[in-house]
Scaffold this motif. Sequence first.
Motif, short mmCIF file in Angstrom:
data_model
loop_
_atom_site.label_atom_id
_atom_site.label_comp_id
_atom_site.label_asym_id
_atom_site.label_seq_id
_atom_site.Cartn_x
_atom_site.Cartn_y
_atom_site.Cartn_z
N GLN A 183 -13.84 -2.88 -1.71
CA GLN A 183 -12.55 -3.09 -1.05
C GLN A 183 -12.43 -4.53 -0.55
O GLN A 183 -11.40 -5.18 -0.71
CB GLN A 183 -12.40 -2.13 0.13
CG GLN A 183 -12.22 -0.67 -0.25
CD GLN A 183 -12.16 0.22 0.98
OE1 GLN A 183 -12.35 -0.24 2.10
NE2 GLN A 183 -11.89 1.49 0.77
N GLN A 229 -3.06 5.22 -2.00
CA GLN A 229 -4.08 6.03 -1.36
C GLN A 229 -3.51 7.39 -1.00
O GLN A 229 -2.30 7.55 -0.82
CB GLN A 229 -4.66 5.35 -0.12
CG GLN A 229 -3.76 5.26 1.09
CD GLN A 229 -4.48 4.67 2.29
OE1 GLN A 229 -5.59 4.16 2.20
NE2 GLN A 229 -3.86 4.74 3.45
N ILE A 288 -7.37 3.32 -3.57
CA ILE A 288 -8.20 2.26 -3.03
C ILE A 288 -9.19 2.77 -1.99
O ILE A 288 -10.26 2.18 -1.78
CB ILE A 288 -7.32 1.12 -2.45
CG1 ILE A 288 -8.16 -0.09 -2.08
CG2 ILE A 288 -6.50 1.62 -1.26
CD1 ILE A 288 -7.35 -1.27 -1.61
N VAL A 346 -0.85 -7.14 -5.62
CA VAL A 346 -1.64 -5.91 -5.64
C VAL A 346 -0.79 -4.80 -5.06
O VAL A 346 -0.29 -4.91 -3.93
CB VAL A 346 -2.95 -6.05 -4.83
CG1 VAL A 346 -3.65 -4.70 -4.71
CG2 VAL A 346 -3.88 -7.07 -5.49
N ALA A 379 -1.39 -1.05 -4.19
CA ALA A 379 -2.48 -0.08 -4.05
C ALA A 379 -1.92 1.28 -3.65
O ALA A 379 -0.88 1.37 -2.99
CB ALA A 379 -3.49 -0.57 -3.02
N ALA A 433 -4.12 -0.94 -7.86
CA ALA A 433 -5.39 -0.49 -7.30
C ALA A 433 -5.23 0.98 -6.92
O ALA A 433 -4.77 1.30 -5.83
CB ALA A 433 -5.76 -1.33 -6.08
N LEU A 483 0.86 -1.17 0.00
CA LEU A 483 0.00 0.00 0.00
C LEU A 483 0.90 1.23 0.00
O LEU A 483 1.67 1.44 0.94
CB LEU A 483 -0.91 0.01 1.23
CG LEU A 483 -1.85 1.21 1.38
CD1 LEU A 483 -2.83 1.28 0.21
CD2 LEU A 483 -2.62 1.12 2.70
#
Length: 348
Positions: free
Chosen positions: A141, A172, A133, A168, A170, A130, A61
Amino acid sequence: MATTESSSLSTLPADGGDAELVARLSEARETILEEVQKIIVGQTEVLEQLVLAILCRGHCLLEGVPGLAKTVMVQTLGQILDMSFSRIQFTPDLMPSDITGTDIIQEDPETGRRQLEFLPGPLFSHLVLADEINRTPPKTQAALLEAMQERRTTCRGRTYELPDPFFVLATQNPIEQEGTYNLPEAQLDRFMFMVKVDYPTKEEEIEVLRRTTGDERPTLKRVFDAASLIKLQHLVRQVPVADHVYDYVVDLVHSTRPGHNDVPDATRWLQWGAGPRAGQQLILGGKARALIHGRFHVSTDDIAALAKPVLRHRIVCNFAAQTAGLSSDEIIDRLVDHLDKSTKSAHS
């Protein structure tokens, strides 16, 4: 837009020994960084953490303010890895079937009979970006996070396996929180790393301006294919770990849990600590970090270097920490420093 050509590193020797694979992986790390930095200026630590997660079959992330090339970074990584890549732009109206796929009615041209046929969504790629996200509702989600954990998805009672390898990455945005849906802690725990993307230095930003305001289109080389990457993922798990490193990891994870009197910061600043998955990710990340730096053993320095990306999204600061202006990264620094001092005094 950058073009892509194949590289001699794309296929590892099938009969190569561990030492040869370690050497090739160390070489490939430099190649990956060199290729990505044709597009991205700086961010070496961020790029290395992305590579480590991929070697460990983990997900990342990335968090940073707009304009720091988070999306471009992942897209570039997708270009140099010789695997399928898809980008999903998360929006408030995105439905789970939009990413996992859905059944559609198909007509057999010979018999005229109609039947349902599964049409895979963008999730059926080796590398999935992603994007933003936290801008999609929890139901969507959850569909993504289920696929991340199980590496499969279900539609109308049928289970479909996702490609191997499957990652993945992602992104944000930590600001502009209006209309966003924050990931709960249990879902954040599915990500191996939370990677913070910071502002560039002045010199790096000048270079960004030079590159992005011209007409040059760099050519990228492909570094790994899926088969080679799977082989390296197996190699990562074969790296030996000494008992004192296991002790270091467990002590570090335990130090994040309130109630440990010997680590006052945990009790004073933290509401919740990291669970056992944090220790697993620290060990796996340490193994991969040792390999890409040309070693076949894990040191406590490897663990300390990964403490922030592994722990920052697995601990919850309490109100006292927020009032004092302490971030999770600052608390992790204190915990690592306390542990290092305790380890040194125990061995002196």
